[in-house]
Design an enzyme around this catalytic site. Structure first.
Site, short mmCIF file in Angstrom:
data_model
loop_
_atom_site.label_atom_id
_atom_site.label_comp_id
_atom_site.label_asym_id
_atom_site.label_seq_id
_atom_site.Cartn_x
_atom_site.Cartn_y
_atom_site.Cartn_z
N LEU A 220 0.87 -1.29 -0.16
CA LEU A 220 -0.12 -0.03 0.02
C LEU A 220 1.00 1.22 0.04
O LEU A 220 1.79 1.22 1.01
CB LEU A 220 -1.00 -0.03 1.42
CG LEU A 220 -2.09 -0.77 1.56
CD1 LEU A 220 -2.88 -0.23 2.70
CD2 LEU A 220 -3.08 -0.39 0.26
N HIS A 221 0.75 1.94 -0.87
CA HIS A 221 1.56 3.41 -0.71
C HIS A 221 0.70 4.89 -1.59
O HIS A 221 1.15 5.69 -1.63
CB HIS A 221 2.77 3.12 -1.28
CG HIS A 221 2.90 3.13 -2.92
ND1 HIS A 221 2.43 2.06 -3.50
CD2 HIS A 221 3.22 4.13 -3.62
CE1 HIS A 221 2.32 2.57 -4.87
NE2 HIS A 221 2.97 3.51 -5.06
N ARG A 222 -0.45 4.39 -2.08
CA ARG A 222 -1.12 5.46 -2.77
C ARG A 222 -1.36 6.52 -2.07
O ARG A 222 -2.08 6.06 -0.89
CB ARG A 222 -2.41 4.93 -3.57
CG ARG A 222 -2.11 4.04 -4.64
CD ARG A 222 -2.18 5.15 -5.98
NE ARG A 222 -1.09 5.44 -6.69
CZ ARG A 222 -0.29 4.54 -7.39
NH1 ARG A 222 -0.59 3.25 -7.52
NH2 ARG A 222 0.96 4.91 -7.73
#
Ligand code: UD1
Length: 391
Positions: A220-222
């Site tokens: 997850l990084h958005r």
């Protein structure tokens, strides 16, 4: 810049952030294999700089060390983009490259394209035409603008070409070549690091490994998922529910880690079957993905890699710029819809989930196709400019 001893007229190949490296590696290799192309100069903007986001990746990918590092580091979008532009301009002056090759959709991609196009240096965009139709994503702005000013655009799937034509790009500037990121995956598949080794190295407790009859991988990084408390809390709580059914391995991106810590959410992940890891090298990540029962992600590239590996992928976004991964591959868009995600997980555990098929031209040879087209294109251009000079 004064002592730079680099060949003038080279192909200036730009990388800046982690997902660029696996796209550039097969290009640099394919360019080097052709006598009718100038040599390549690898320019790193320094957008990513941590060892884990950077050196570890280069080693696994057999990507040569960058000839130049502009060391721009982090900042707001405007600061980062401006700083890359400011530092890249003298490089173009010094190198006079025959063209600038950019990949993907990060700030470095757009910043270097802008500098080059204003200097009338041809811009070649690999992985052009992808559109999420969501301008809240910074990458969408980078994609649209880079494609508008690029001279030669290479696409990974047919939707890319349709999008470009729709935006008024002339068809002769567009070539469908397949997916260079999948070139990298196929090349390194056999060298992937076994998951138990990666976990042992990360010091993950023995009983977690012991339970590892099956596991899921999380990334997850958005900004839309990790920058604000609401979505980030939801995501973590959904992951806790999923982990009741299947242990999860999560190599945590620096942006996500920073926000989890800032919001005091780390304790909520204690005593769960979620193993938090540092960002991993390419071969480690490939091993984790290839052996997973399922993957939960908001990454663009991982949607493609899981399709290629035939591993079911649940994408925690409401849209994708890579529709072929849903239509033909193993991808399902699930947003942050808890009930839907838990349903999908259950279904995958029972049935194995979507198997999908390999999209057209995701065959390991996209880099060679780019190199071949580029050689022909540059030859035609120089022929044309000689004729113009004689006229
Ligand atoms: C960038 C790309 C994104 C890509 C992602 C992959 C843009 C707009 N975004 O997002 O498309 O999917 O890379 O990783 O270009 N940081 C570190 N160490 C680093 C780099 C960053 O700690 O080596 C931290 C910093 O706190 C920084 C934050 O991560 O402020 C964000 O970094 P940035 O390069 O702005 O964007 P990413 O979120 O990494």
């Amino acid at each position: 810049m004064g002592e730079m001893l680099l060949p003038r007229g080279a192909l200036a190949c730009i990388v800046g952030a982690r997902p660029n490296y696996m796209k550039m590696a097969p290009l640099v290799r394919a360019f080097a294999a052709r006598k009718d192309l100038p040599s390549s100069v690898l320019v790193h903007t320094g957008q990513h700089y941590d060892v884990a986001m950077n050196e570890m990746l280069f080693a696994g990918l057999e990507l040569p060390r960058p000839h130049l590092n502009l060391e721009v580091g982090s900042g707001s979008h405007a600061q980062q983009t401006a700083e890359i532009m400011r530092r890249f301009e003298p490089v173009i002056d010094e190198l006079a490259p025959s063209c600038v090759i950019v990949v993907g959709d990060v700030n470095s991609t757009l910043a270097c394209s802008l500098v080059a196009s204003k200097k009338r240096t041809p811009v070649v965009h690999v992985e052009a035409g992808l559109r999420s139709f969501d301008r809240d994503m910074p990458e969408e702005i980078n994609r649209i603008l880079t494609d508008q000013i690029a001279d030669l655009l290479f696409t990974t799937e047919h939707a890319g070409e349709e999008n470009l034509l729709h935006e008024g790009i002339a068809p002769e500037r567009i070539r469908f070549v397949g997916n260079v990121m999948i070139d990298t995956l196929m090349r390194h598949r056999q060298r992937a690091v076994p998951p138990h080794q990666t976990l042992a190295r990360a010091g993950i407790a023995g009983n977690f490994i012991h339970d590892l009859a099956g596991y899921g991988v999380v990334t997850l990084h958005r900004p839309s998922n990790v920058d604000e408390a609401g979505p980030l809390r939801d995501a973590l709580s959904i992951l806790r529910d999923v982990a009741e059914r299947l242990p999860l391995i999560w190599p945590v991106h620096p942006r996500a880690r920073r926000n989890i810590e800032r919001l005091g959410l780390l304790p909520s992940l204690a005593n769960t079957r979620i193993a938090l890891l540092a960002p991993q090298g390419y071969l480690e990540m490939l091993g984790l993905l290839a052996n997973a029962r399922l993957v939960l992600t908001d990454s663009g590239g991982i949607q493609e890699e899981t399709t290629s590996l035939a591993v079911p992928c649940l994408t925690l976004r409401s849209n994708t710029e890579r529709p072929i991964t849903v239509e033909e591959g193993t991808n399902t868009l699930v947003g942050l819809d808890r009930a839907r995600i838990l349903d999908c997980v259950e279904n995958i555990l029972e049935t194995g989930g979507k198997r999908g098929r390999m999209p057209e031209l995701w065959d390991g040879c996209a880099g060679e196709r780019v190199a071949e087209h580029l050689a022909g294109w540059l030859a035609r251009r120089s022929h044309l400019s000689r004729e113009l000079a004689l006229a």
